[in-house]
Design a protein around this motif. Sequence first.
Motif, short mmCIF file in Angstrom:
data_model
loop_
_atom_site.label_atom_id
_atom_site.label_comp_id
_atom_site.label_asym_id
_atom_site.label_seq_id
_atom_site.Cartn_x
_atom_site.Cartn_y
_atom_site.Cartn_z
N LEU A 180 29.95 24.65 102.98
CA LEU A 180 30.20 25.32 104.31
C LEU A 180 28.98 26.19 104.49
O LEU A 180 28.21 26.21 105.44
N GLY A 181 28.65 27.11 103.47
CA GLY A 181 27.69 28.03 103.63
C GLY A 181 26.28 27.37 103.72
O GLY A 181 25.62 27.54 104.42
N GLY A 182 26.04 26.45 103.01
CA GLY A 182 24.93 25.81 102.99
C GLY A 182 24.49 24.92 104.02
O GLY A 182 23.39 24.85 104.58
N ILE A 183 25.32 24.52 104.67
CA ILE A 183 25.23 23.52 105.92
C ILE A 183 25.19 24.44 107.05
O ILE A 183 24.02 24.37 108.01
N ALA A 184 25.80 25.53 107.03
CA ALA A 184 25.64 26.57 108.27
C ALA A 184 24.35 26.98 108.18
O ALA A 184 23.44 27.00 109.08
N LEU A 185 23.62 27.54 106.98
CA LEU A 185 22.28 28.07 107.03
C LEU A 185 21.27 27.11 107.24
O LEU A 185 20.20 27.42 107.93
N SER A 186 21.53 25.60 106.94
CA SER A 186 20.39 24.70 107.09
C SER A 186 20.60 24.17 108.68
O SER A 186 19.51 23.68 109.19
N ARG A 187 21.53 24.54 109.44
CA ARG A 187 21.73 24.39 110.79
C ARG A 187 21.06 25.65 111.78
O ARG A 187 21.20 25.27 112.83
N VAL A 188 20.71 26.59 111.15
CA VAL A 188 20.38 27.75 111.89
C VAL A 188 19.16 27.48 112.57
O VAL A 188 17.96 27.03 111.83
N ARG A 189 18.88 27.63 113.76
CA ARG A 189 17.35 27.53 114.56
C ARG A 189 16.92 28.67 114.99
O ARG A 189 17.44 29.38 115.59
N GLY A 190 15.64 29.04 114.51
CA GLY A 190 14.96 30.15 114.82
C GLY A 190 15.53 31.45 114.22
O GLY A 190 14.83 32.56 114.37
N GLY A 191 16.15 31.04 112.91
CA GLY A 191 16.61 32.35 112.14
C GLY A 191 17.73 32.99 112.87
O GLY A 191 18.26 32.57 113.96
N GLY A 192 18.25 34.02 112.30
CA GLY A 192 19.36 34.93 112.98
C GLY A 192 19.81 35.88 111.85
O GLY A 192 19.65 35.64 111.02
N TRP A 193 20.22 36.95 112.47
CA TRP A 193 20.73 38.25 111.82
C TRP A 193 21.55 37.63 110.72
O TRP A 193 21.65 38.43 109.54
N TRP A 194 22.73 37.06 111.07
CA TRP A 194 23.73 36.46 110.10
C TRP A 194 23.32 35.75 109.10
O TRP A 194 23.73 35.73 107.97
N ALA A 195 22.15 34.76 109.46
CA ALA A 195 21.96 33.98 108.36
C ALA A 195 20.89 34.92 107.31
O ALA A 195 20.93 34.70 106.00
N ALA A 196 20.24 35.74 107.80
CA ALA A 196 19.44 36.57 107.14
C ALA A 196 20.42 37.58 106.24
O ALA A 196 20.13 37.83 104.87
N ALA A 197 21.25 38.14 106.77
CA ALA A 197 22.38 38.89 106.06
C ALA A 197 23.03 37.98 104.94
O ALA A 197 23.27 38.48 103.81
N LEU A 198 23.63 36.60 105.26
CA LEU A 198 24.28 36.18 104.36
C LEU A 198 23.35 35.60 103.29
O LEU A 198 23.54 35.59 101.93
N THR A 199 22.04 35.35 103.35
CA THR A 199 21.15 34.81 102.54
C THR A 199 20.98 36.27 101.53
O THR A 199 20.85 35.88 100.21
N GLY A 200 20.50 37.22 102.21
CA GLY A 200 20.56 38.48 101.24
C GLY A 200 21.71 38.75 100.44
O GLY A 200 21.65 39.09 99.17
N VAL A 201 22.99 38.39 101.01
CA VAL A 201 24.20 39.01 100.09
C VAL A 201 24.27 37.98 98.81
O VAL A 201 24.57 38.19 97.77
N LEU A 202 23.98 36.70 99.04
CA LEU A 202 24.07 35.67 98.11
C LEU A 202 22.88 35.78 97.02
O LEU A 202 23.17 35.71 95.93
N VAL A 203 21.65 36.23 97.57
CA VAL A 203 20.66 36.32 96.59
C VAL A 203 20.99 37.72 95.77
O VAL A 203 20.79 37.83 94.41
#
Length: 304
Positions: free
Chosen positions: A107-130
């Motif tokens: 669910l997280g991978g599909i959600a991140l791949s569907r983000v258009r133009g970036g977003g604060w929640w996508a950057a925050a989720l990626t940062g938490v995962l890293v």
Amino acid sequence: MSADVSRNADAPPAPRTRRSYGGQKRTRLRNTLFAVWGAIVFLFLFTPIAVIVTYSFNSGRVLARWSGFGFGAYVNAVNNDVIISSVVTSLQAAVGAALLSTILGTLGGIALSRVRGGGWWAAALTGVLVFTLVTPEIVDGIAFLPWFVTLGVDAGLTPFSNGLVRLIVSHAMFSMAIVTFIVRARMAGIDTSLEEAAGDLGASPWRAFRDITLPIAAPGVLAGALMSFTLSLDNTILSSFVQQPGYTPWPVYIFASVRVALRPEVAAMSTIMLLLTLFALAVVGYVLRRSGSSSTEIIKTMAG
């Protein structure tokens, strides 16, 4: 004009210069050196595994002392209730962690791949995962132990007092990030026109996800599940913190055995689990091949 062209076509090829011969020799030498280096790397990586597999047929009582060839170590390992219990615990925890991390990571991978133009929640989720991936496991173990005690004892959530549940949750929290990145890599660049067309034809979001999105992401999902399974089998530090009596996984059992003396039964069971992992890897590779993926795409999917 045509006569000049015909004469040029019939002319013999230009002789090779000394510089071209030197370039070919350097290329062959470079390829040879790379091949030798690759062989050395493979020997360095796989020689310890070959030694363990060889010594699993040791008929002696101590692993480091070769006493003869035999299958007694495998018989003793299968008949040892403690070893079988630890292996079963590891397999149960690995399957549970793979299921939990695969669901959340997909669910997280599909959600991140569907983000258009970036977003604060996508950057925050990626940062938490890293951050989850780079955090040392000993820090995770120290954090998980009081957290499970707080939830299971203080808050009265009895499932978190179960040793198997603790192993599954702690292992899934780490491997979920890996599954997310693998699925996102699989879905990156996939055209969304098929999903949009399904919506235009009246398909519900759930049916479009089930019939279109999920089959496209299936190779990445399967690769992520395998990675979660193998990482859970190999987790020692985190398991040693959150385990409870009666739920000792196989890596922790081996770590405790090292303090006394390794017996051939440990090598025998490790060889069996190695074969199990290779079989799971072969199944995933077969499924990816049947899905039409090339060798390069399979490697990219497995690596995320």
